[in-house]
Every structure is written in C-alpha cells, then in structure tokens.
Motif scaffolding. Sequence first.
Motif, PDB file in Angstrom:
ATOM      1  N   SER A   1       0.898  -1.070  -0.194  1.00 39.70           N
ATOM      2  CA  SER A   1      -0.035  -0.029   0.206  1.00 39.70           C
ATOM      3  C   SER A   1       0.852   1.348   0.004  1.00 39.70           C
ATOM      4  CB  SER A   1      -0.780   0.138   1.149  1.00 39.70           C
ATOM      5  OG  SER A   1      -1.523   1.284   1.141  1.00 39.70           O
ATOM      6  N   VAL A   2       0.193   2.350  -0.697  1.00 38.15           N
ATOM      7  CA  VAL A   2       1.138   3.485  -0.749  1.00 38.15           C
ATOM      8  C   VAL A   2       0.505   4.255   0.290  1.00 38.15           C
ATOM      9  CG1 VAL A   2       1.899   3.321  -3.152  1.00 38.15           C
ATOM     10  CG2 VAL A   2      -0.464   4.619  -2.561  1.00 38.15           C
ATOM     11  N   PHE A   3      -0.671   4.043   0.763  1.00 36.20           N
ATOM     12  CA  PHE A   3      -1.337   5.020   2.141  1.00 36.20           C
ATOM     13  C   PHE A   3      -1.148   4.252   3.187  1.00 36.20           C
ATOM     14  CE2 PHE A   3      -3.816   6.112  -1.619  1.00 36.20           C
ATOM     15  CZ  PHE A   3      -3.880   7.593  -1.449  1.00 36.20           C
ATOM     16  N   ARG A   4      -1.126   4.809   4.316  1.00 36.46           N
ATOM     17  CA  ARG A   4      -0.886   4.365   5.674  1.00 36.46           C
ATOM     18  C   ARG A   4      -2.178   3.631   6.497  1.00 36.46           C
ATOM     19  NH1 ARG A   4       1.820   9.099   5.430  1.00 36.46           N
ATOM     20  NH2 ARG A   4       3.885   9.072   5.421  1.00 36.46           N
ATOM     21  N   HIS A   5      -3.212   3.619   5.810  1.00 34.56           N
ATOM     22  CA  HIS A   5      -4.420   2.974   6.257  1.00 34.56           C
ATOM     23  C   HIS A   5      -4.721   3.477   7.540  1.00 34.56           C
ATOM     24  CE1 HIS A   5      -5.312   0.719   2.616  1.00 34.56           C
ATOM     25  NE2 HIS A   5      -4.107   0.333   2.644  1.00 34.56           N
ATOM     26  N   HIS A   6      -4.670   4.605   8.194  1.00 31.83           N
ATOM     27  CA  HIS A   6      -5.111   5.018   9.233  1.00 31.83           C
ATOM     28  C   HIS A   6      -6.316   5.561   9.614  1.00 31.83           C
ATOM     29  CE1 HIS A   6      -3.581   8.398   7.379  1.00 31.83           C
ATOM     30  NE2 HIS A   6      -2.157   8.366   7.693  1.00 31.83           N
TER      31      HIS A   6
END
Length: 341
Positions: free
Chosen positions: A2-7
């Motif tokens: 993933s390029v996003f941190r998924h927070h």
Amino acid sequence: MSVFRHHGRHRVAVFVRHGLLPIELGIPHRMMGRAKSAADEPLYEVITCSVTPGAVRTDADFSVNVEHGPEALAEADTVIVPAAHESDEPSTTGSMSPALADAFARIRPRARIASICTGAYVLAAAGLLDGKRATTHWASCLRFQQLFPQVKVDPDVLYVADGRVLTSAGVASGVDLCLHMVREDFGSAVANSVARRTVVPPHRDGGQAQFIERPMPEPGIHGTGTARAWALEHLDRPLALRELAARESMSVRTFTRRFREEVGLSPQQWLTRQRVERARHLLESSDLPVDQVAAAAGFGSAAALRMHLQTALGVSPSAYRRTFRTGGADAAVAQAVGTGR
C-alpha cells in the motif's frame, strides 16, 4: 504494498502529467492537507502519483519527483487531476493513451474524481463526463465542447459537482473546489478553518460566474460592499432590496446591476447562499432547535430552511446536524471513509 498508511483518513491521490502547473499540484496538498479534526488530527492523507514514478516536467524551470505510480489510484477515496500544459492525447485528440487508460481503469467505482482547470480533458477522455455537466477554463471551453460533444459544458461557473465527478475552471477555482469537497466531507467549520489558515474566502459558490465584470469599484464609482457587510450582520431579519440599495444611496436598478457586476450573483441569490451558510454553521456549532436556526439565519420557518438546505445540499437540517454536529469532524471521518469517499 500500500502507498497509503491506512490510518482511517480520507485518501486523496493527485494524478499528475508532464507539463504540470506547480500551483495546481499545491492546491489539494495545501487545502486538504490543512484540514484537521477537533483533536487537531489530519483528516486527509494526500499523495502525488503519475503514470510512471520519477521526474515529471512542469511548465516552469523545474521538475517534480513523483514517488508513486498508478497503483495509488486503486486505493484513493478521491482522485484529483490538475492541468498540464503539454500536448497529450486528451487535449489534442480527445482520446487516452493505453498507459493513461490503464491508470484510470484502476480507480475504484465509488471513488470521487475531480479536475482542476484543463484536467477536465482527462476526465472527459475517460468517459467520466458523458451526459454530465462540466466546466473547464473559459479559454478552453469551445475546444473542449468540440472534442467532447457528449459533455454538457458550462463555461460560466467556478466548478460543477455532478454526482461523484467534479470539474473546476481556472487555477483559483481549484481552491474553491477543494474547499467544497472539504465542506461536503467534514462540514463548514472545518472548511472555514482551512480557508482562514490559507487566507482565502471560505466560500465562493460553484455557480458564481468565472467572469465578474467589475470585481473592484472603479475610481469614483461607489460599490456595494457596505450593504453586503451590513446584510451579513442582519441576516436574521427580512432584507428588502430597496433597503440594501438605500444603504449605498442607489436606486434599486443601479444597485442590482452594480451588485451583479461585483459579486457575479443577484442580491437575492447572494442572500440565500449566505443564509444557508449561516444555518450550516449553527447546525454544526450549536444545539439550537431547527426552528431557531431557521430564524437566526433569516429563513423565517423550519419549513423554509428545510427547503433551501435540501436544494443546496440534498439533505434535511436534522440529517446535516447528525453528520457534522455529533462528534464534529471525527464522526464525519468515519462516514466519509465508510462510504468509500
């Protein structure tokens, strides 16, 4: 990977091409990157991506190093496409290269997609604007309509929101569009805070004209600013056009003409939009009953407020309050991410 941190933040991918206008890249990063919750936590995660990671040429004397490729589009809740000032397929032939088409095929079906200025060419070439209202920079509207006759081009507005697809006019209207998205995601209090931090007007409605004939009064010509300032302090009471004109010592006819030249809207349109904004603020920031909110905003009755809020936002006062009042922006985070926006 993933390029996003998924927070849990709303994920925004800014998709850039060679010939990028640096100022347009900065707009979503600045406007959405500044949006914070009541606990001072960022509400968006904004990243930049392109067809191929690496150096992306700008229309200035420098390039931008982009770390992420098109895989970022597959995870984004919102995709924003700025303008590019180099000839490419969308702006010259109305079609997409295989690489660009493959990148756009990665966008999730429920993702929101927006363009700034001539970024609208990419959205149109992807078929996202077929049968929809859209806008782009006024100087490109004729060419745009010729290339994409299936799009309902409106050259006279700052931005257009047609379902999940949004388009904006020239550079500055990208600011208006991003503030509109912040407002729709997390409420007017968050959007107004972003506007204050950025020192820009908190709200210019999308229906405002791209051209305002006389944005500032000419020397020796009296404007309507005093009447507008006075009206904002008295929105809770009925405001007759003749009363506003009298504040500027003008006839109603002269005042109406001058007002439209300066603001791009009729006095009544402007008043209605200011009252909607006042009602939104009160619904978000107070526990006043809906009828008292209506009175304070100058709508007179809860029924009138419901009608105007439904027209402007497509929701009832109680639904708007449930979304943006309880828990503030933090509650809206869950709603926005949970709906795939």
